[in-house]
Motif scaffolding. Structure first.
Motif, PDB file in Angstrom:
ATOM      1  N   UNK A 524      10.993   4.916  -6.354  1.00 57.23           N
ATOM      2  CA  UNK A 524      10.515   3.567  -6.033  1.00 57.23           C
ATOM      3  C   UNK A 524       9.121   3.293  -6.585  1.00 57.23           C
ATOM      4  N   UNK A 525       8.516   4.330  -7.235  1.00 61.30           N
ATOM      5  CA  UNK A 525       7.154   4.217  -7.758  1.00 61.30           C
ATOM      6  C   UNK A 525       6.211   3.769  -6.648  1.00 61.30           C
ATOM      7  N   UNK A 526       6.360   4.429  -5.497  1.00 60.34           N
ATOM      8  CA  UNK A 526       5.654   4.028  -4.287  1.00 60.34           C
ATOM      9  C   UNK A 526       4.554   5.006  -3.932  1.00 60.34           C
ATOM     10  N   UNK A 527       3.680   4.569  -3.033  1.00 62.51           N
ATOM     11  CA  UNK A 527       2.672   5.452  -2.457  1.00 62.51           C
ATOM     12  C   UNK A 527       3.317   6.218  -1.309  1.00 62.51           C
ATOM     13  N   UNK A 528       3.216   7.552  -1.364  1.00 66.00           N
ATOM     14  CA  UNK A 528       3.787   8.403  -0.324  1.00 66.00           C
ATOM     15  C   UNK A 528       2.680   8.845   0.620  1.00 66.00           C
ATOM     16  N   UNK A 529       2.855   8.557   1.920  1.00 60.30           N
ATOM     17  CA  UNK A 529       1.862   8.924   2.933  1.00 60.30           C
ATOM     18  C   UNK A 529       2.487   9.910   3.906  1.00 60.30           C
ATOM     19  N   UNK A 530       1.846  11.064   4.048  1.00 63.33           N
ATOM     20  CA  UNK A 530       2.257  12.058   5.038  1.00 63.33           C
ATOM     21  C   UNK A 530       1.216  12.073   6.154  1.00 63.33           C
ATOM     22  N   UNK A 531       1.577  11.576   7.323  1.00 64.67           N
ATOM     23  CA  UNK A 531       0.693  11.654   8.482  1.00 64.67           C
ATOM     24  C   UNK A 531       0.852  13.016   9.155  1.00 64.67           C
ATOM     25  N   UNK A 532      -0.192  13.449   9.840  1.00 60.73           N
ATOM     26  CA  UNK A 532      -0.179  14.737  10.568  1.00 60.73           C
ATOM     27  C   UNK A 532       0.154  15.885   9.601  1.00 60.73           C
ATOM     28  N   UNK A 533      -0.498  15.882   8.444  1.00 61.31           N
ATOM     29  CA  UNK A 533      -0.178  16.847   7.387  1.00 61.31           C
ATOM     30  C   UNK A 533      -0.443  18.289   7.801  1.00 61.31           C
ATOM     31  N   UNK A 534      -1.294  18.500   8.810  1.00 62.50           N
ATOM     32  CA  UNK A 534      -1.575  19.867   9.260  1.00 62.50           C
ATOM     33  C   UNK A 534      -0.332  20.559   9.808  1.00 62.50           C
ATOM     34  N   UNK A 535       0.714  19.786  10.159  1.00 59.15           N
ATOM     35  CA  UNK A 535       1.950  20.377  10.692  1.00 59.15           C
ATOM     36  C   UNK A 535       2.704  21.175   9.644  1.00 59.15           C
TER      37      UNK A 535
END
Length: 663
Positions: A524-535
């Motif tokens: 999708x040529x999108x911005x990927x956001x990972x919240x709580x990445x410390x998990x």
């Protein structure tokens, strides 16, 4: 009894005469049947005063056998050799399944004793050892060939067991012999295979994978024309993306009949792995005689993930036979390839990934289903539902059916959708998150150790999107919201994943979810956001399990090759793996608001100018919470609002706040 059965009955008796227990009740039934069916006078035999046959000693037994064989031979010669419908059907099945003489002789034995109880009585009159002697003498199957012939019948789905005389005929095969009018190869194949599959969709429904669709159609056509062996097509990806219908569609477009491997046994029980493999092998045998055909093996996860064999163990040899020697193309569908044996994947001729449907594709599905079922829903409402519910086409279809059944309206339609979706996805909040509201966002409320407004402008001016950012800091400081603001300024879509979306209790599933998220963002040529990445980016030095390390490795691998913006947010920077931190283009700390920003926030959230609040530890998240509470309680007084903001700070567990003076 028809002539074929009569000849067979007498033939069996001649061969087994020396194996019978002549005094057994079962043989008595066989003898009585013989006399009645063939009108044999009992005066040919000697009976005692009690009406029992005189077979008390070896001499009387031998005399009885000689007399019986003589009569059997006489009767046998008088039976016409004209084939019965049963024999014709047996010969047709021999041709369809390509049975050799050993397999055919054993198959006839299974059929005849299932069809006629008197044949079962024949074999009840002999012991197990005599059965094997019968197989060797009459059927002329060598001892070392008996087990192989029996197993071959089992693998071709003609019997439901592979242990010699204990095997039973497949009930679906047995039913054929109850249809005497079924006289041709075509008729028999129709009964064995059922109807060929037809798709309910059109090529336009798969416009988003047009290139892959056309290539798959060309493969099927070419394989049929050239009679190419070992052609296998794999369709894999997200649930509900139309893999099964796609398989049917490409077969229809190629004008090649498609038949499906069964998921249910004749007794209506769920088909297990072994049964499905046998049904596949059987269909491969049947269809190998046709000019063109293909097979659909739907929902192949359990079969592929456990390995292949004829009787259950993971045999690579059997896998090779299934894949490499198939005479007709096989199309496999699965939702998961990450646990599949690489030997299976290597032997695929072509593979198509079915990614999560885009908004436009999903909207077309909504419109098609509603139009097909003649349910009127306003265009604006359909667009709203499409944005609100990211759901499977089957849920839409079911909701349409229930709305029509109850004569409902648009409101009822959405109610049915939400009701079933909660069950399917096992959560109450199934509506998709609201899109970012740029009008109500103020970037000046962000207190970061980098000028984030300037960062956005420089990223736009350089024209590159292959950057990554680790945003860390206290909860509520606006990390996720700034990510969405940045995406809005760059005019790209956002794909946001929380730890709960990615983490799985199944080994390997978390890694798969991470890989799929990156693949979706790339598509999708999108911005990927990972919240709580410390998990899932925890320091590998502290790992206790191998899967904790593999999760970090998967993330690092995906990050290195990703071409579009990737952002991780975390409240625990110290817990992150050092190698992952090195891979981020930018690392930005988000902190509590300063006094000037607190003034701006009072104006932004409560329309109060020049407010002077000396409260350390506030975030935009605190203001949003207090704003919601104040609206409910109708509070506008600055002193009351100040107390409410102070209360939010007191609840925080921040080490920085606890170490602050006066806290």
């Amino acid at each position: 009894m028809n002539n074929f059965e009569k000849r067979l009955f007498l033939d069996y008796l001649r061969v087994l005469i020396n194996e019978f227990d002549l005094k057994s009740y079962s043989f008595g039934e066989v003898f009585d049947f013989l006399c009645d069916e063939f009108k044999i006078s009992r005066n040919n035999f000697i009976f005692d005063k009690y009406g029992e046959l005189m077979i008390y000693n070896a001499s009387s037994k031998n005399e009885f056998k000689k007399t019986l064989i003589k009569i059997i031979n006489q009767k046998y010669e008088k039976i016409p050799e004209k084939n019965s419908s049963l024999e014709r059907q047996l010969l047709l099945l021999k041709d369809i399944f390509k049975l050799d003489n050993d397999e055919y002789g054993l198959f006839v034995y299974f059929v005849i004793q299932e069809k006629n109880y008197i044949f079962r009585k024949i074999f009840e009159s002999i012991n197990r050892e005599s059965y094997y002697k019968f197989v060797r003498l009459y059927l002329k199957i060598k001892y070392n060939r008996q087990a192989k012939a029996a197993e071959s019948l089992y693998l071709k789905n003609l019997t439901n067991g592979a242990r010699g005389c204990e095997a039973n005929l497949n009930s679906e095969i047995l039913a054929i012999f109850d249809r005497p009018n079924c006289k041709t190869t075509t008729q028999l194949m129709h009964l064995l295979l059922g109807k060929d599959e037809k798709s309910n969709l059109t090529p336009n429904d798969y416009k988003h994978i047009e290139k892959e669709r056309n290539r798959a159609v060309n493969i099927l056509k070419s394989a049929a024309q050239q009679k190419k062996k070992g052609v296998n097509i794999l369709l894999w990806g997200h649930v509900g993306t139309g893999k099964t219908e796609f398989a049917k569609l490409i077969a229809n477009m190629a004008k090649i009949p498609m038949y499906t491997v069964k998921t249910q046994k004749p007794d209506f029980k769920e088909a297990d792995r072994e049964y499905r493999l046998i049904d596949l092998y059987s269909k491969q045998n049947i269809l190998s005689r046709t000019d063109k055909a293909c097979i659909l093996f739907d929902e192949a996860e359990d079969v592929m993930n456990r390995g292949f064999s004829s009787l259950g163990s993971a045999s690579k040899g059997y896998l090779n036979k299934i894949l490499e020697e198939t005479n007709v193309p096989v199309i496999w569908t699965t939702n998961n390839i990450y646990d599949v044996d690489p030997a299976f994947l290597r032997r695929m001729s072509y593979a198509i990934e079915f990614e999560k449907l885009s908004d436009d594709v999903r909207l077309n599905i909504w419109n098609r289903i509603l139009k097909k079922n003649k349910l009127k829903v306003k265009k604006s409402k359909i667009e709203e539902l499409n944005k609100t519910y990211d759901i499977l086409p089957s849920i839409i279809s079911n909701a349409v059916q229930m709305t029509k059944l109850t004569s409902g309206d648009e409101k009822d339609f959405e109610g049915y959708i939400e009701n079933i979706t909660k069950i399917v996805y096992k959560k109450n909040n199934i509506k998709t998150a609201k899109t970012f509201d740029a009008k109500n966002y103020n970037v000046n409320l962000v207190n970061a150790d980098m000028d984030v407004d300037d960062l956005e402008k420089k990223i736009k001016s350089c024209g590159k999107l292959n950057f990554s950012i680790c945003m860390y800091g206290e909860p509520g400081t606006g990390k996720s919201e700034y990510s969405k603001y940045l995406a809005d300024k760059l005019k790209i879509e956002v794909i946001q994943k929380r730890a709960s979306d990615l983490m799985s209790k199944w080994v390997g599933q978390t890694e798969q979810n991470i890989a799929e998220a990156f693949a979706e963002a790339k598509d999708k040529k999108a911005m990927l956001i990972f919240d709580e990445a410390d998990s899932f980016l925890q320091n590998r030095i502290n790992a206790k399990n191998s899967w904790e390390i593999s999760q970090v490795n998967e993330m690092l691998t995906c990050m290195e090759s990703h071409e579009y913006p990737f952002i991780c947010t975390t409240n625990l920077l110290d817990a992150l793996d050092e190698a992952s931190l090195r891979r981020f283009t930018f690392k930005i700390k988000f902190d509590f608001m300063n006094n000037e920003q607190i003034k701006l926030a009072m104006k932004h959230f409560f329309n109060i100018s020049n407010a002077s609040l000396n409260i350390y530890g506030l975030t935009t998240g605190d203001f949003a919470t207090v704003k919601k509470k104040a609206d409910f309680l109708n509070i506008t007084d600055i002193d009351e609002l100040s107390k409410m903001l102070q209360a939010e700070v007191k609840f925080k567990q921040s080490k920085e706040l606890k170490n602050s003076i006066g806290f």
